[in-house]
Design an enzyme around this catalytic site. Structure first.
Site, PDB file in Angstrom:
ATOM      1  N   GLY A 181      -0.408   4.564  -0.049  1.00  0.00           N
ATOM      2  CA  GLY A 181      -1.167   5.796   0.296  1.00  0.00           C
ATOM      3  C   GLY A 181      -0.279   6.681   1.408  1.00  0.00           C
ATOM      4  O   GLY A 181       0.855   6.541   1.452  1.00  0.00           O
ATOM      5  N   LEU A 182      -0.950   7.619   2.144  1.00  0.00           N
ATOM      6  CA  LEU A 182      -0.041   8.355   3.182  1.00  0.00           C
ATOM      7  C   LEU A 182       0.619   7.501   4.027  1.00  0.00           C
ATOM      8  O   LEU A 182       1.619   7.601   4.297  1.00  0.00           O
ATOM      9  CB  LEU A 182      -1.052   9.254   4.046  1.00  0.00           C
ATOM     10  CG  LEU A 182      -1.727  10.391   3.221  1.00  0.00           C
ATOM     11  CD1 LEU A 182      -2.574  11.312   3.881  1.00  0.00           C
ATOM     12  CD2 LEU A 182      -0.753  11.081   2.441  1.00  0.00           C
ATOM     13  N   GLY A 212       1.374   4.353   4.035  1.00  0.00           N
ATOM     14  CA  GLY A 212       2.454   3.337   3.446  1.00  0.00           C
ATOM     15  C   GLY A 212       3.530   4.065   2.500  1.00  0.00           C
ATOM     16  O   GLY A 212       4.719   4.027   2.760  1.00  0.00           O
ATOM     17  N   GLY A 264       0.799  -1.119  -0.139  1.00  0.00           N
ATOM     18  CA  GLY A 264      -0.032   0.116  -0.014  1.00  0.00           C
ATOM     19  C   GLY A 264       0.799   1.315  -0.112  1.00  0.00           C
ATOM     20  O   GLY A 264       2.012   1.297   0.929  1.00  0.00           O
ATOM     21  N   ARG A 292     -14.091   8.794  14.283  1.00  0.00           N
ATOM     22  CA  ARG A 292     -12.859   9.473  14.128  1.00  0.00           C
ATOM     23  C   ARG A 292     -13.221  10.982  13.744  1.00  0.00           C
ATOM     24  O   ARG A 292     -14.303  11.229  13.257  1.00  0.00           O
ATOM     25  CB  ARG A 292     -12.116   9.072  12.580  1.00  0.00           C
ATOM     26  CG  ARG A 292     -10.894   9.845  12.309  1.00  0.00           C
ATOM     27  CD  ARG A 292     -10.318   9.143  10.860  1.00  0.00           C
ATOM     28  NE  ARG A 292     -11.015   9.211  10.033  1.00  0.00           N
ATOM     29  CZ  ARG A 292     -11.357  10.145   8.945  1.00  0.00           C
ATOM     30  NH1 ARG A 292     -10.848  11.421   9.390  1.00  0.00           N
ATOM     31  NH2 ARG A 292     -12.029  10.089   8.025  1.00  0.00           N
ATOM     32  N   ARG A 316     -19.009  13.496  13.507  1.00  0.00           N
ATOM     33  CA  ARG A 316     -19.704  13.100  12.206  1.00  0.00           C
ATOM     34  C   ARG A 316     -20.673  11.913  12.682  1.00  0.00           C
ATOM     35  O   ARG A 316     -21.778  11.895  11.845  1.00  0.00           O
ATOM     36  CB  ARG A 316     -18.860  12.148  11.551  1.00  0.00           C
ATOM     37  CG  ARG A 316     -17.882  13.072  10.610  1.00  0.00           C
ATOM     38  CD  ARG A 316     -16.480  12.583   9.908  1.00  0.00           C
ATOM     39  NE  ARG A 316     -15.840  13.516   9.325  1.00  0.00           N
ATOM     40  CZ  ARG A 316     -14.532  13.331   8.785  1.00  0.00           C
ATOM     41  NH1 ARG A 316     -14.227  11.996   8.618  1.00  0.00           N
ATOM     42  NH2 ARG A 316     -14.108  14.443   8.132  1.00  0.00           N
TER      43      ARG A 316
END
Lengths: 771, 248
Positions: A148-149, A151, A146, A569, A443
């Site tokens: 992304g941010l 990885g 991975g 989150r 949220r």
């Protein structure tokens, strides 16, 4: 599932010597359970209900269950032995597994928390863990799955430190990982605005926002390193938004009372990911990272109890490959696509994480899913994915539905426009219910409130599943401000609107454009329609303080792990966690493990473990391609999504969860007999890749429902209808203040629960109120 | 809606491709273009035909995966969007739609509409970064104020999603808009100035090695760019290149 050897035993409650021959005890069926991960064995007993006096008990129980344990001295020995034989025969070990759980805190979960006061833990830990010397780092290989941010940043930093990194992504370039779609921003306790922010406050907000279901120590560390992330990114050339003085600008996000969110218009994720990607590129050029694009991980290989490599499939030609290393890092994101419709990218999947789970990594809190309140509503059955409208919009947008049902009907049949509804006929329900935080409640709270209004019949689109997000009052407010700055007439409505729209365009231009393209309505003129959608998964692979899973040498970072966000989150915290894990946590903590590997030498990839794992992966692909069923992969994925959304979605209850488990289990069987995958294994075959992913979702979904069923409380994104206050707020329960870590033993519904108790020493656990 | 689709089919990089015609019915104007292809693929699978391969991932216009040349235009008839953001309401009932991959010498076809854009990655490897290690000791983010205009221009350049529409659109298959955007982003920021010369020389060199053509200032790339990256970035790159060559 291995066949278990069953024997009998008596249910002694005190030492055997304290019993007399005439005491009567219950006979149990007993067997050993070997924990996949620790290789430790524990004895499990299950009562049969048959009782027997000690003097009539055949103590020679070691042999097996074929013998007759009740001696002929017992007048009912024949009857009793027959009952026992029948019980053993019908004994459903699978079912039993589902009832086994480890009391309070499991022996198998070692969180490795450092000692000392919370503000010194991370420093102390860094000071005391083992390091690997620069010369030895050159001899150590690390696989990162991975990019992304989490990885991407981990790859770059590990390579900078001197390790040899092999990086894998299924996309055609690491820059396309789904972190790129994050819009709103990234939190950091910089206190540039001077509004009272601090490391403690960010820590406090995150733990409270997570409804007290996250690990205190991890969250504090996250808050501590957050400021460094911004420094690092700016040094890398990430173009954050700035004010006219040339300094960094901030905005506010849900669930907090300060402005600590750094942003780059509505494309913060993209800019941060490109920053990490650029750092990777530098290391790829140096040869320290070997990048494998269009490769999908199909299994993790365990050798002597340690993660030593992975099996991948080259998505271009379909070849399976074996890759070995001294440690494996999973940065493979979340599993929101188990719902079929989510804001995740089409390719986002759980396969890597699930395969690790099947190999012994515990899966924590799978039911903690974030349903994001501001997404574009579903338009029809053809829909393939949902689009998020950044939470930052709630800074300036006000959420409402009409107060009167006749207005709702008029809007639905097109005879009235939302702009024609007068102020007093609008119900700004978040401002009404939560005056302190208003439209910026977290949220989970905002999503449930929108669902509540829509369930009550106030939804404003044809399907009745949408509420308004209105910018009209912000446009006026900004317009007046601009008119004053520019010395223009602040009572000229046309002019004010023009100025106001310009400001809104500058702040959210790309989001407004995105909305207009999808919905075909101009959000500057008419309020946006929004509805909650699955967005992020707080649950994930269980990790200790070092981010290592229950498999030694296997790490999980970013959304793929469970540790920092508890049951909910906060906005702009995902980017923070991904980069914190990748840039500042994992590169240090992994050294502690690798310091024992300096003399291991290269890991061979032709051992029997690798061969076996490859064969298993190959067999599975063969099975899918040769199945020749009648229904497409999407058909099953959509059906799974419907079950998940209806029964494990925003509101859950016991009955629905039980039926979800049964339905998913049934659907999985149907999938394996009915699925149709065109083409062959050895070619570019997107349907085959998809089929493998959906097969894993079909297992995860069941564990998800089981976890939700087990958690008899409401907290954060997990809302059980049975546990709510009169006003419909979530009721958290003290006895569930633990992490559920599930051990794989076969069917997901039989997974064994391990509990990690959560202690809060630095925060008072309170009712989470945003009123 | 009822449509006729003429789609490029190519088994793999070695084989020869051709346009194949498909009829499709019951298309809702609210569908995205890729969802329309999903519907067609669902049918092809059940008819034992090979579904059409195309790259796609985020489906919200930011990952840069999707790469279709629709009716002779990169990302189709609408402006400032990617293919995944294109909706069927932009077409009329009965239309014939031609769908091809992005074509360029440097972007070989992998299968059907899927292309290999790793040339872009290699250009970035040659210099698309600022040499700074992750240490946790970099100076405070606010220690160098950056003029808002420069920061905004750097951001506008950095919004490039690397989809390759500029290359596909350019009659010379030039990648100058892509490379120019990256070079501009860094050259506008104080952090990027230190190694600006080395960067522009290396990246331009790699771009030429990959077989991308030159810029003849037609400006088609700017028009078709889903993120509206401005031609100014090419001009800025040329200035940087000139500066760097003179220094050398």
């Amino acid at each position: 599932m291995p066949k278990k050897k069953l024997t009998y035993s008596l249910n002694y409650r005190r030492p055997k010597s304290e019993y007399s021959p005439d005491d009567e005890l219950t006979i149990c069926i007993r067997y050993y359970h070997k924990c996949n991960q620790t290789k430790k064995t524990k004895i499990i007993k299950k009562s049969t209900g048959v009782r027997c006096m000690l003097k009539d008990w055949n103590s020679d129980w070691h042999k097996n269950s074929d013998r007759s344990p009740v001696k002929s001295s017992d007048p009912f020995h024949k009857k009793k032995n027959n009952i026992l034989k029948k019980k053993v025969k019908d004994f459903d070990i699978q079912h039993l597994y589902s009832n086994v759980e480890n009391e309070s805190s499991s022996n198998y979960l070692k969180s490795n928390l450092p000692k000392g006061s919370i503000d010194l833990k991370w420093t102390n830990h860094k000071n005391t863990i083992n390091l690997v010397s620069p010369a030895n780092k050159r001899n150590i290989d690390i696989i990162v799955v991975g990019t992304g941010l989490a990885g991407g940043s981990a790859c770059a930093t590990l390579a900078e430190l001197g390790y040899n990194v092999k990086a894998f992504c299924f996309q055609d370039s690491p820059r396309r990982a789904h972190s790129i779609a994050a819009q709103g921003g990234i939190n950091a306790a910089k206190n540039y605005q001077g509004d009272g922010d601090s490391v403690y406050r960010l820590f406090y907000d995150t733990v409270k926002g997570g409804d007290y279901r996250s690990r205190e120590e991890n969250v504090y560390r996250l808050a501590e390193v957050s400021a460094n992330i911004i420094d690092q990114c700016v040094a890398q050339g990430v173009p954050f938004a700035r004010d006219y003085g040339g300094l960094l600008d901030n905005r506010s996000f849900g669930g907090v009372l300060v402005s600590r969110t750094f942003y780059a218009k509505g494309q913060t994720g993209q800019q941060l990911l490109l920053g990490a990607y650029s750092a990777m590129n530098r290391q790829i050029a140096r040869g320290k990272i070997k990048m494998y694009n269009r490769h999908e991980m199909l299994d993790v290989v365990i050798v002597d109890g340690k993660a030593r490599g992975i099996i991948t499939r080259n998505l271009i030609n379909g070849e399976l490959e074996r890759h070995s290393a001294h440690a494996v890092v999973l940065a493979t994101g979340g599993y929101g696509n188990v719902f079929y419709l989510s804001t995740n990218a089409m390719g986002s999947n759980v396969t890597a994480a699930w395969k690790a789970h099947r190999r012994g990594a515990f899966f924590a809190n799978p039911c903690f899913t974030q349903i994001h309140p501001t997404c574009i509503p579903v338009s029809g059955d053809h829909q393939s994915k949902l689009t998020l409208m950044s939470e930052s919009l709630r800074n300036d947008g006000r959420i409402w539905v009409p107060k009167k049902l006749e207005d709702v009907n008029a809007i639905r049949n097109g005879s009235k426009k939302p702009t024609e509804i007068s102020e007093e006929d609008r119900d700004y329900f978040l401002e009404r219910r939560y005056p302190a935080f208003g439209n910026l409640v977290p949220r989970d709270v905002a999503s449930r409130a929108a669902k509540e209004r829509c369930d009550a019949g106030f939804g404003v689109n044809k399907t009745g599943e949408a509420v308004y997000l209105d910018f009209a009052s912000s446009i006026l407010r900004y317009g007046k401000e601009q008119a004053r700055i520019k010395g223009e007439d602040e009572n000229n409505n046309e002019l004010i609107k023009k100025f106001g729209k310009e400001i809104i365009r500058k702040k959210y231009g790309n989001l407004f454009q995105m909305y207009e393209k999808i919905v075909d309505q101009n959000p500057y003129e008419t309020p946006m329609m929004i509805y909650p959608a699955v967005h992020y998964t707080m649950g994930g692979i269980w990790v200790d303080y070092n981010l290592m899973t229950t498999i030694p040498g296997l790490y999980a970072i970013g959304e793929a792990n469970f540790s920092d966000h508890g049951a909910n989150r906060l906005g702009a915290s995902a980017l923070m966690q991904g980069l914190a894990d990748g840039y500042f946590v994992l590169p240090y903590t992994i050294g502690d493990y690798l310091s024992d590997e300096i003399s291991t030498g290269p890991i061979a990839n032709d051992t029997k473990e690798f061969m076996l794992a490859e064969k298993e992966a190959r067999d599975k692909l063969d099975m899918l391609v040769n199945n020749k069923g009648t229904k497409s992969v999407d058909y099953f994925h959509k059906r799974l999504g419907k079950i998940m959304w209806n029964k494990c979605g925003m509101a859950r209850n016991k009955k629905d969860l039980q039926s979800a488990i049964a339905e998913i289990s049934k659907l999985r069987k149907e999938f394996w007999s009915e699925v149709k995958v065109p083409g062959s294994q050895f070619e570019f075959n997107e349907e085959l890749a998809k089929a493998g992913r959906v097969a894993d979702f079909l297992e995860l979904g069941e564990l998800f429902a089981k976890d939700a069923l087990n958690r008899e409380e409401s907290c954060g994104g997990h809302f059980r209808e049975e546990y709510q206050t009169k006003e419909g707020e979530a009721t958290r329960k003290k006895e569930f203040q633990f992490v559920s870590a599930w051990e794989y033993v076969g069917e997901p519904k039989n997974a064994i629960l391990h509990k990690e108790k959560l202690d809060y020493k630095n925060i008072e656990v309170k009712e989470r109120s945003y009123k | 809606m009822k449509l006729t689709l003429k789609i490029w089919r190519q088994k793999n990089s070695e084989s020869k491709g051709q346009m194949v015609s498909y009829e499709i019915d019951n298309i809702s104007p609210d569908m995205s273009f890729l969802e329309m292809l999903d519907v067609l693929n669902a049918r092809l699978i059940l008819e034992d035909d090979d579904p059409i391969s195309f790259d796609h991932d985020c489906r919200e216009g930011i990952c840069g995966s999707c790469s279709l040349f629709i009716n002779g235009q990169a990302h189709g008839p609408d402006r400032r969007i990617t293919t995944c953001q294109l909706h069927m309401r932009k077409f009329k009932d009965g239309d014939t739609i031609y769908v091809e991959p992005f074509r360029a010498k440097a972007f070989p076809v992998i299968k059907d509409l899927v292309i290999d854009r790793s040339a872009f990655d290699r250009i970035q490897h040659s210099g698309g970064y600022i040499s700074v290690n992750t240490s946790g000791n970099t100076q405070d983010a606010n220690s160098i104020p950056i003029n808002k205009e420069d920061a905004d221009n750097a951001f506008d350049a950095a919004t490039c999603i690397g989809c390759g529409a500029c290359v596909a659109t350019c009659k010379n298959s030039s990648a100058m808009l892509f490379v120019g955007a990256k070079i501009s982003q860094y050259s506008l920021l104080p952090q990027g100035k230190t190694e600006a010369s080395r960067r522009v020389l290396n990246m331009v060199n790699q771009m030429d090695l990959e077989g991308f053509g030159n810029c003849s200032n037609t400006g088609a790339c700017e028009v078709e760019c889903p993120k509206g990256i401005s031609l100014d970035n090419i001009a800025r790159m040329n200035r940087e290149l000139l500066k760097a060559s003179l220094k050398k």
